[in-house]
Design an enzyme around this catalytic site. Structure first.
Site, PDB file in Angstrom:
ATOM      1  N   LYS A   1       0.946  -1.306   0.142  1.00  0.00           N
ATOM      2  CA  LYS A   1       0.076   0.167  -0.089  1.00  0.00           C
ATOM      3  C   LYS A   1       0.802   1.433  -0.058  1.00  0.00           C
ATOM      4  O   LYS A   1       0.657   2.292  -0.702  1.00  0.00           O
ATOM      5  CB  LYS A   1      -0.785   0.055   1.091  1.00  0.00           C
ATOM      6  N   ASN A   2       1.976   1.327   0.939  1.00  0.00           N
ATOM      7  CA  ASN A   2       2.666   2.510   1.137  1.00  0.00           C
ATOM      8  C   ASN A   2       3.530   3.006  -0.181  1.00  0.00           C
ATOM      9  O   ASN A   2       4.014   3.798  -0.429  1.00  0.00           O
ATOM     10  CB  ASN A   2       3.317   2.472   2.454  1.00  0.00           C
TER      11      ASN A   2
ATOM     12  N   ASP B   1       4.912   0.981  11.869  1.00  0.00           N
ATOM     13  CA  ASP B   1       3.810   0.054  11.442  1.00  0.00           C
ATOM     14  C   ASP B   1       3.546  -1.346  11.918  1.00  0.00           C
ATOM     15  O   ASP B   1       2.564  -1.959  11.642  1.00  0.00           O
ATOM     16  CB  ASP B   1       3.639   0.365   9.704  1.00  0.00           C
TER      17      ASP B   1
ATOM     18  N   ARG C   1       0.674  15.091  12.367  1.00  0.00           N
ATOM     19  CA  ARG C   1       1.207  14.693  11.185  1.00  0.00           C
ATOM     20  C   ARG C   1       1.345  15.992  10.451  1.00  0.00           C
ATOM     21  O   ARG C   1       0.589  15.944   9.412  1.00  0.00           O
ATOM     22  CB  ARG C   1       0.516  13.542  10.610  1.00  0.00           C
TER      23      ARG C   1
ATOM     24  N   ARG D   1      -8.538  -0.126   4.133  1.00  0.00           N
ATOM     25  CA  ARG D   1      -7.401   0.780   3.561  1.00  0.00           C
ATOM     26  C   ARG D   1      -6.118   0.209   3.384  1.00  0.00           C
ATOM     27  O   ARG D   1      -5.378   0.683   2.537  1.00  0.00           O
ATOM     28  CB  ARG D   1      -7.383   2.063   4.348  1.00  0.00           C
TER      29      ARG D   1
ATOM     30  N   CYS E   1      -4.500  13.001  12.111  1.00  0.00           N
ATOM     31  CA  CYS E   1      -5.454  12.044  12.050  1.00  0.00           C
ATOM     32  C   CYS E   1      -5.171  11.119  13.250  1.00  0.00           C
ATOM     33  O   CYS E   1      -4.688  11.527  14.351  1.00  0.00           O
ATOM     34  CB  CYS E   1      -4.706  11.045  10.863  1.00  0.00           C
TER      35      CYS E   1
HETATM   36  C1  EPZ Z   1       4.462   6.977   5.906  1.00  0.00           C
HETATM   37  O1  EPZ Z   1       3.505   8.086   6.743  1.00  0.00           O
HETATM   38  C2  EPZ Z   1       3.532   5.931   6.109  1.00  0.00           C
HETATM   39  N1  EPZ Z   1       2.192   6.255   5.152  1.00  0.00           N
HETATM   40  C3  EPZ Z   1       2.876   5.585   7.436  1.00  0.00           C
HETATM   41  O2  EPZ Z   1       2.210   4.338   7.191  1.00  0.00           O
HETATM   42  C4  EPZ Z   1       4.231   5.145   8.356  1.00  0.00           C
HETATM   43  O3  EPZ Z   1       3.843   5.179   9.695  1.00  0.00           O
HETATM   44  C5  EPZ Z   1       5.111   6.661   8.278  1.00  0.00           C
HETATM   45  O4  EPZ Z   1       5.518   6.745   6.950  1.00  0.00           O
HETATM   46  C6  EPZ Z   1       6.316   6.301   9.058  1.00  0.00           C
HETATM   47  O5  EPZ Z   1       6.973   5.088   8.602  1.00  0.00           O
HETATM   48  C7  EPZ Z   1       2.388   6.285   3.789  1.00  0.00           C
HETATM   49  O6  EPZ Z   1       3.408   5.572   3.184  1.00  0.00           O
HETATM   50  C8  EPZ Z   1       1.198   6.355   3.032  1.00  0.00           C
HETATM   51  P1  EPZ Z   1       6.330  10.585   8.141  1.00  0.00           P
HETATM   52  P2  EPZ Z   1       4.257   9.544   6.460  1.00  0.00           P
HETATM   53  O7  EPZ Z   1       6.411  11.671   7.374  1.00  0.00           O
HETATM   54  O8  EPZ Z   1       4.951   9.969   5.253  1.00  0.00           O
HETATM   55  C9  EPZ Z   1       6.748  13.783  11.564  1.00  0.00           C
HETATM   56  C10 EPZ Z   1       0.423   2.935   7.809  1.00  0.00           C
HETATM   57  O9  EPZ Z   1       0.216   2.431   8.621  1.00  0.00           O
HETATM   58  N2  EPZ Z   1       6.577  14.797  10.188  1.00  0.00           N
HETATM   59  O10 EPZ Z   1       7.755   9.499   8.040  1.00  0.00           O
HETATM   60  O11 EPZ Z   1       3.284  10.663   6.868  1.00  0.00           O
HETATM   61  C11 EPZ Z   1       5.262  13.058  11.733  1.00  0.00           C
HETATM   62  O12 EPZ Z   1       4.246  13.798  12.427  1.00  0.00           O
HETATM   63  C12 EPZ Z   1       1.040   4.386   7.863  1.00  0.00           C
HETATM   64  O13 EPZ Z   1       0.402   2.268   6.661  1.00  0.00           O
HETATM   65  C13 EPZ Z   1       6.634  16.021  10.732  1.00  0.00           C
HETATM   66  O14 EPZ Z   1       6.917  16.644  11.563  1.00  0.00           O
HETATM   67  O15 EPZ Z   1       5.099   9.797   7.896  1.00  0.00           O
HETATM   68  C14 EPZ Z   1       5.848  11.663  12.369  1.00  0.00           C
HETATM   69  O16 EPZ Z   1       5.882  11.923  13.781  1.00  0.00           O
HETATM   70  C15 EPZ Z   1       0.541   5.232   9.020  1.00  0.00           C
HETATM   71  N3  EPZ Z   1       6.485  16.905   9.438  1.00  0.00           N
HETATM   72  C16 EPZ Z   1       7.314  11.487  11.665  1.00  0.00           C
HETATM   73  O17 EPZ Z   1       7.555  12.972  11.123  1.00  0.00           O
HETATM   74  C17 EPZ Z   1       6.389  16.381   8.172  1.00  0.00           C
HETATM   75  O18 EPZ Z   1       6.213  17.424   7.224  1.00  0.00           O
HETATM   76  C18 EPZ Z   1       7.492  10.653  10.541  1.00  0.00           C
HETATM   77  O19 EPZ Z   1       6.482  10.747   9.742  1.00  0.00           O
HETATM   78  C19 EPZ Z   1       6.127  15.162   7.956  1.00  0.00           C
HETATM   79  C20 EPZ Z   1       6.323  14.355   9.049  1.00  0.00           C
END
Ligand code: EPZ
Length: 460
Positions: free
Chosen positions: A55-56, A346, A161, A438, A156
């Protein structure tokens, strides 16, 4: 690309119902209802589970279609609600999507996308709020059309996020960013980004993905330092290179992208879902039995496999997949989530479920998201003994779990409830399974095929 059956052609901007009617098969439409999944515990799991496309990865490969006016064909696409929603969003932007669906019993679909002309450069709030991955059109729209407007996604269930790192990266590459009334607009003066360097203060998967898709058609060179190294990022880089992009350092935390004027179409297969494979492995660990996870890629899962082995699950890496076996008697673990190659956030909820009956106390620490323990109160309803303090959860193994009505709150939390239900006495009812749809393709069929007593009931 013509199959006698199950082919639907959806042009840009179809009427909503036509897209939903065409692209959502029976199984997908169900996820729009408040279905429940019933699990009657006590069965061991034995047999084979086919692992679907990730998915990701799919959610970052789909928007790559915007980077070229030529056809992009993606194979091994999982049949998931989020994939269909993303297709609907791409239609709104002028990208046609043709699904050459496999037979209903097959897993994985082939989708050919073509953005001959980008007819809109906005991802509206009503789409982004339902699927935050929609923000991944920001980078490719900016690269293709020189501008993009995306609704701020809002928080969310698992955390607020933000997308500040996405915007910081685009700004570092020379984009002008403006945020007004809940929308962010990014513009490239003269249509192409000049290039630049971003040093990510925090590893972010999505920000790395948006930055890469913006960089590939920049005028100059874009450098990403402290970039995410998840296998889904490698999958994205491989597709971009197949489309003609110049990327050095793939798989490392430093990516160097030499921008090119144009990208061409490609045909590419989505990588197998490492989180789905790990989730089913946790189910076998707790319930006991032996299951072949066909198509799983061990190279993407080292931290998960190491934790499974430490817990006492027998893991065999073989040609074409992974085999997991367990007698259900597990050791407690101390785990802390981290960016790849660390232990995946995850996988946290699924491991927590697997450890509910371990012979001792496990300590799980969630370092990535601030609110990723929503499964804890639901698991407690089934008799789990879990104490949460800040980012750390202590899970004390109990002798028995009892089935109960529980509520899914987010995607991975939902899977942890199902896993716990596999060993709970009596029946567990998981409500709001649209969360599961999802990210887990035909979950109840895959579980039933290895002997679980799992059934989906529709609430109409
Ligand atoms: C991706 O989300 C995945 N989703 C998530 O999977 C996964 O948990 C996450 O990466 C971490 O591996 C998809 O790929 C669609 P991040 P993403 O940006 O990109 C902070 C699932 O269950 N952050 O790596 O949104 C954020 O708040 C989902 O399949 C900022 O502060 O995650 C978090 O604490 C859930 N500012 C950390 O970084 C930003 O601009 C990591 O988030 C972006 C992120």
């Amino acid at each position: 690309m013509r199959s006698a059956r199950f082919m639907s052609i959806v042009g840009p901007r179809p009427a909503r119902h036509s897209w939903l009617g065409l692209a959502l098969g029976r199984a997908d439409v169900r996820s729009l209802n408040m279905d429940r999944i019933l699990i009657r515990g006590g069965n061991r799991l034995n047999g084979r589970i086919p692992i679907s496309g990730a998915k990701n990865s799919a959610l970052t490969l789909l928007p790559c279609a915007l980077l070229t006016d030529e056809p992009l064909t993606l194979r091994n696409l999982p049949r998931l609600a989020d994939v269909d929603s993303f297709g609907h969003l791409l239609n709104q932007l002028g990208c046609s999507t043709m699904i050459e669906g496999a037979r209903p019993e097959d897993f994985g679909r082939v989708m050919t996308l073509r953005a001959g002309k980008v007819t809109a450069t906005m991802a509206p709030y009503d789409i982004v709020r339902k699927m935050r991955a929609s923000i991944l059109v920001l980078g490719p729209l900016l690269a293709r059309a020189g501008e993009a407007t995306v609704s701020l996604p809002g928080g969310c269930a698992i955390g607020n996020r933000p997308i500040d790192l996405h915007l910081k990266a685009l700004e570092a590459f020379g984009a002008e960013i403006e945020t007004t009334a809940g929308y962010v607009t990014a513009r490239a003066k003269n249509g192409r980004l000049p290039g630049g360097t971003i040093v990510f203060p925090v590893v972010s998967v999505g920000a790395t993905e948006n930055a890469l898709m913006a960089a590939v058609r920049a005028k100059g060179t874009c450098i990403l330092e402290n970039a995410a190294r998840e296998p889904e990022i490698v999958d994205l880089c491989r597709l971009l290179v197949a489309m003609g992009a110049h990327i050095e350092g793939i798989g490392t935390e430093k990516l160097v992208v030499e921008g090119v004027e144009r990208l061409h179409g490609a045909t590419y297969a989505v990588m197998p879902d490492r989180i789905e494979a790990g989730s089913y492995a946790c189910a076998v660990g707790l319930a006991g039995g032996k299951v072949d996870l066909d198509g799983a890629c061990a190279d993407d899962m080292h931290a998960t496999l190491a934790a499974l082995r430490e817990a006492g699950v027998e893991v065999t890496e073989r040609q074409g997949g992974i085999t997991v076996a367990s007698d259900g008697k597990l050791n407690p673990l101390t785990l802390s989530t981290a960016p790849f190659p660390g232990f995946a956030t995850d996988m946290q909820a699924q491991f927590m479920a697997m450890l509910l009956r371990a012979n001792g106390a496990s300590v799980l620490t969630e370092t990535i998201f601030e609110n990723r323990y929503m499964h804890v109160p639901e698991l407690a309803r089934m008799g789990a003994d879990i104490q949460v303090k800040g980012r750390t959860a202590v899970v004390r193994g109990v002798q028995r779990l009892v089935g109960a009505p529980v509520m899914a709150t987010d995607l991975r939390a939902s899977m942890s409830l199902i896993i716990a239900g596999l060993v709970a006495e009596g029946e567990t009812q998981v409500a709001r399974v649209y969360h599961l749809d999802r990210g887990y393709e035909r979950l109840e069929e895959k579980f039933a095929a290895v002997g679980a007593d799992v059934e989906r009931v529709s609430d109409g």
